[in-house]
Design a protein around this motif. Sequence first.
Motif, PDB file in Angstrom:
ATOM      1  N   MET A   1       4.240   5.193 -10.739  1.00  0.00           N
ATOM      2  CA  MET A   1       3.128   4.281 -10.206  1.00  0.00           C
ATOM      3  C   MET A   1       3.525   4.379  -8.392  1.00  0.00           C
ATOM      4  O   MET A   1       4.299   3.767  -8.436  1.00  0.00           O
ATOM      5  N   PRO A   2       2.710   4.777  -8.391  1.00  0.00           N
ATOM      6  CA  PRO A   2       2.561   4.722  -6.817  1.00  0.00           C
ATOM      7  C   PRO A   2       1.984   2.858  -6.305  1.00  0.00           C
ATOM      8  O   PRO A   2       1.532   2.152  -6.777  1.00  0.00           O
ATOM      9  N   ASN A   3       3.027   2.349  -4.608  1.00  0.00           N
ATOM     10  CA  ASN A   3       2.725   1.413  -4.919  1.00  0.00           C
ATOM     11  C   ASN A   3       1.870   1.532  -3.644  1.00  0.00           C
ATOM     12  O   ASN A   3       2.183   1.840  -2.448  1.00  0.00           O
ATOM     13  N   ALA A   4       1.179   0.490  -3.517  1.00  0.00           N
ATOM     14  CA  ALA A   4       1.314   0.251  -1.459  1.00  0.00           C
ATOM     15  C   ALA A   4       1.850  -0.494  -1.150  1.00  0.00           C
ATOM     16  O   ALA A   4       2.568  -1.393  -1.055  1.00  0.00           O
ATOM     17  N   TYR A   5       1.921  -0.093   0.663  1.00  0.00           N
ATOM     18  CA  TYR A   5       2.806  -0.283   0.919  1.00  0.00           C
ATOM     19  C   TYR A   5       1.586  -1.616   2.070  1.00  0.00           C
ATOM     20  O   TYR A   5       1.038  -1.149   3.402  1.00  0.00           O
ATOM     21  N   LEU A   6       2.137  -2.422   2.891  1.00  0.00           N
ATOM     22  CA  LEU A   6       2.070  -3.133   4.428  1.00  0.00           C
ATOM     23  C   LEU A   6       3.953  -3.457   4.975  1.00  0.00           C
ATOM     24  O   LEU A   6       4.171  -4.223   4.468  1.00  0.00           O
ATOM     25  N   CYS A   7       4.019  -3.395   6.248  1.00  0.00           N
ATOM     26  CA  CYS A   7       4.667  -3.545   6.877  1.00  0.00           C
ATOM     27  C   CYS A   7       5.162  -5.149   6.912  1.00  0.00           C
ATOM     28  O   CYS A   7       3.896  -5.952   7.884  1.00  0.00           O
ATOM     29  N   PRO A   8       6.255  -5.809   7.064  1.00  0.00           N
ATOM     30  CA  PRO A   8       6.324  -6.911   6.874  1.00  0.00           C
ATOM     31  C   PRO A   8       6.454  -6.990   8.376  1.00  0.00           C
ATOM     32  O   PRO A   8       6.468  -8.301   8.586  1.00  0.00           O
ATOM     33  N   ASN A   9       6.028  -6.353   9.487  1.00  0.00           N
ATOM     34  CA  ASN A   9       6.867  -7.510  10.785  1.00  0.00           C
ATOM     35  C   ASN A   9       5.736  -6.986  11.334  1.00  0.00           C
ATOM     36  O   ASN A   9       5.181  -7.983  12.117  1.00  0.00           O
ATOM     37  N   LYS A  11       2.637  -6.259  10.611  1.00  0.00           N
ATOM     38  CA  LYS A  11       1.675  -6.509   9.538  1.00  0.00           C
ATOM     39  C   LYS A  11       0.108  -5.739   9.329  1.00  0.00           C
ATOM     40  O   LYS A  11      -1.251  -6.541   9.301  1.00  0.00           O
ATOM     41  N   THR A  12      -0.336  -4.443  10.401  1.00  0.00           N
ATOM     42  CA  THR A  12      -1.502  -3.845  10.729  1.00  0.00           C
ATOM     43  C   THR A  12      -1.176  -2.190   9.977  1.00  0.00           C
ATOM     44  O   THR A  12      -1.267  -2.174   9.604  1.00  0.00           O
ATOM     45  N   ASN A  13       0.245  -2.383   9.540  1.00  0.00           N
ATOM     46  CA  ASN A  13       0.399  -0.905   8.985  1.00  0.00           C
ATOM     47  C   ASN A  13       0.078  -0.987   7.367  1.00  0.00           C
ATOM     48  O   ASN A  13       1.122  -1.308   7.098  1.00  0.00           O
ATOM     49  N   ARG A  14      -0.728   0.034   7.039  1.00  0.00           N
ATOM     50  CA  ARG A  14      -0.644   0.154   5.591  1.00  0.00           C
ATOM     51  C   ARG A  14      -0.623   1.775   5.253  1.00  0.00           C
ATOM     52  O   ARG A  14      -0.614   2.269   4.188  1.00  0.00           O
ATOM     53  N   SER A  15      -0.118   2.754   6.274  1.00  0.00           N
ATOM     54  CA  SER A  15      -0.799   3.848   5.859  1.00  0.00           C
ATOM     55  C   SER A  15       0.255   5.025   6.327  1.00  0.00           C
ATOM     56  O   SER A  15       0.915   6.287   6.270  1.00  0.00           O
ATOM     57  N   ARG A  16       1.012   4.615   7.873  1.00  0.00           N
ATOM     58  CA  ARG A  16       1.595   5.582   7.981  1.00  0.00           C
ATOM     59  C   ARG A  16       3.514   5.036   8.192  1.00  0.00           C
ATOM     60  O   ARG A  16       3.731   4.085   8.696  1.00  0.00           O
ATOM     61  N   MET A  72      10.568  -4.884  -0.071  1.00  0.00           N
ATOM     62  CA  MET A  72      10.073  -5.736   1.092  1.00  0.00           C
ATOM     63  C   MET A  72       8.475  -5.369   1.256  1.00  0.00           C
ATOM     64  O   MET A  72       7.322  -6.195   1.290  1.00  0.00           O
ATOM     65  N   PHE A  73       8.425  -3.950   1.323  1.00  0.00           N
ATOM     66  CA  PHE A  73       6.499  -3.487   2.315  1.00  0.00           C
ATOM     67  C   PHE A  73       5.413  -3.304   0.648  1.00  0.00           C
ATOM     68  O   PHE A  73       4.473  -3.433   0.708  1.00  0.00           O
ATOM     69  N   ILE A  74       6.367  -3.534  -0.476  1.00  0.00           N
ATOM     70  CA  ILE A  74       5.436  -3.256  -1.655  1.00  0.00           C
ATOM     71  C   ILE A  74       5.338  -4.762  -1.727  1.00  0.00           C
ATOM     72  O   ILE A  74       3.958  -5.067  -2.100  1.00  0.00           O
ATOM     73  N   LYS A  75       5.657  -5.702  -2.140  1.00  0.00           N
ATOM     74  CA  LYS A  75       5.286  -7.433  -1.819  1.00  0.00           C
ATOM     75  C   LYS A  75       5.134  -7.550  -1.047  1.00  0.00           C
ATOM     76  O   LYS A  75       3.621  -8.700  -1.146  1.00  0.00           O
ATOM     77  N   HIS A  76       4.381  -7.398   0.582  1.00  0.00           N
ATOM     78  CA  HIS A  76       4.260  -7.414   1.368  1.00  0.00           C
ATOM     79  C   HIS A  76       2.783  -7.775   0.910  1.00  0.00           C
ATOM     80  O   HIS A  76       1.871  -8.070   1.328  1.00  0.00           O
ATOM     81  N   ALA A  77       2.149  -5.554   1.364  1.00  0.00           N
ATOM     82  CA  ALA A  77       1.477  -5.703   0.611  1.00  0.00           C
ATOM     83  C   ALA A  77       0.491  -5.604  -0.669  1.00  0.00           C
ATOM     84  O   ALA A  77      -0.685  -6.457  -1.052  1.00  0.00           O
TER      85      ALA A  77
END
Length: 83
Positions: A1-9, A11-16, A72-77
């Motif tokens: 299943m796909p998951n959303a990401y958010l950079c923990p560093n 804190k703005t990138n959700r797509s690249r 880390m990216f999944i949990k932050h998202a």
Amino acid sequence: MPNAYLCPNCKTNRSRFNIIEQVAKPVKMDPRTGDIMEEYTNDNLDPFHTPYRGPERRVQCATCGLVEDERMFIKHAEHNRLQ
């Protein structure tokens, strides 16, 4: 299943992102030269060789360059959901 990401560093990138698939190659190396003396498979490791147990994937933020475990990216998202 796909998951959303958010950079923990940053804190703005959700797509690249760059998804890094890790493939461990068990080897025995010569301690003086660094030459590979023997290659193993997970089925024929010698008793002193522990198999790789790290993550299969790592993720790099394509904005700031941070490389971390995918979780880390999944949990932050999950913690910072889009409204």
